[in-house]
Scaffold this motif. Structure first.
Motif, PDB file in Angstrom:
ATOM      1  N   CYS A  17       0.824  -1.221   0.000  1.00 38.58           N
ATOM      2  CA  CYS A  17       0.000   0.000   0.000  1.00 38.58           C
ATOM      3  C   CYS A  17       0.855   1.267   0.000  1.00 38.58           C
ATOM      4  CB  CYS A  17      -0.928   0.022   1.212  1.00 38.58           C
ATOM      5  SG  CYS A  17      -2.159  -1.281   1.191  1.00 38.58           S
ATOM      6  N   CYS A  45      -6.627  -5.486   5.848  1.00 37.72           N
ATOM      7  CA  CYS A  45      -6.017  -5.146   4.566  1.00 37.72           C
ATOM      8  C   CYS A  45      -7.082  -4.751   3.549  1.00 37.72           C
ATOM      9  CB  CYS A  45      -5.235  -6.362   4.068  1.00 37.72           C
ATOM     10  SG  CYS A  45      -4.457  -6.130   2.468  1.00 37.72           S
ATOM     11  N   CYS A  46      -6.825  -3.644   2.849  1.00 39.50           N
ATOM     12  CA  CYS A  46      -7.767  -3.198   1.817  1.00 39.50           C
ATOM     13  C   CYS A  46      -7.369  -3.706   0.437  1.00 39.50           C
ATOM     14  CB  CYS A  46      -7.893  -1.681   1.831  1.00 39.50           C
ATOM     15  SG  CYS A  46      -6.353  -0.831   1.477  1.00 39.50           S
ATOM     16  N   ALA A  47      -6.288  -4.479   0.354  1.00 41.06           N
ATOM     17  CA  ALA A  47      -5.843  -5.049  -0.926  1.00 41.06           C
ATOM     18  C   ALA A  47      -5.511  -6.532  -0.717  1.00 41.06           C
ATOM     19  CB  ALA A  47      -4.632  -4.294  -1.448  1.00 41.06           C
ATOM     20  N   ASN A  80      -3.467  -8.758  -3.369  1.00 40.09           N
ATOM     21  CA  ASN A  80      -2.118  -8.460  -3.843  1.00 40.09           C
ATOM     22  C   ASN A  80      -1.173  -9.600  -3.452  1.00 40.09           C
ATOM     23  OD1 ASN A  80       0.252  -7.607  -2.045  1.00 40.09           O
ATOM     24  ND2 ASN A  80      -1.430  -6.544  -1.026  1.00 40.09           N
TER      25      ASN A  80
END
Length: 83
Positions: A12, A67-69, A72
């Protein structure tokens, strides 16, 4: 929605500066507050470690919320990418 916990992979902060970093440093290719911590085996943010100011930044960035991803690929390969 359930979020996976942050693993400190650095993705991020290396790819999308947070608003607190933008205010402090302007637009940069990577946040200068990000650093690898050998003891923790993960990336950490200097601004989040700054006492009362860190409390505010942790709230702004929803630290501890997950986690916003989550898709990944770095999540499965947490390592120092500075070298």
């Amino acid at each position: 929605m359930t979020y996976l916990p942050c693993v400190g992979c650095g993705w991020c902060c290396m790819h999308d500066q947070c608003t607190d970093s933008l205010r402090r440093h302007g637009y940069l290719p990577r946040c200068p507050e990000l650093f690898w911590n050998d003891e923790a085996g993960r990336y950490l943010c200097r601004t989040m470690l700054e006492g009362d100011a860190g409390d505010s930044i942790r709230r702004n960035q929803h630290t501890g919320k997950g986690c916003c991803a989550p898709l990944n690929s770095w999540r499965k390969d947490v390592r120092n990418r500075d070298t």
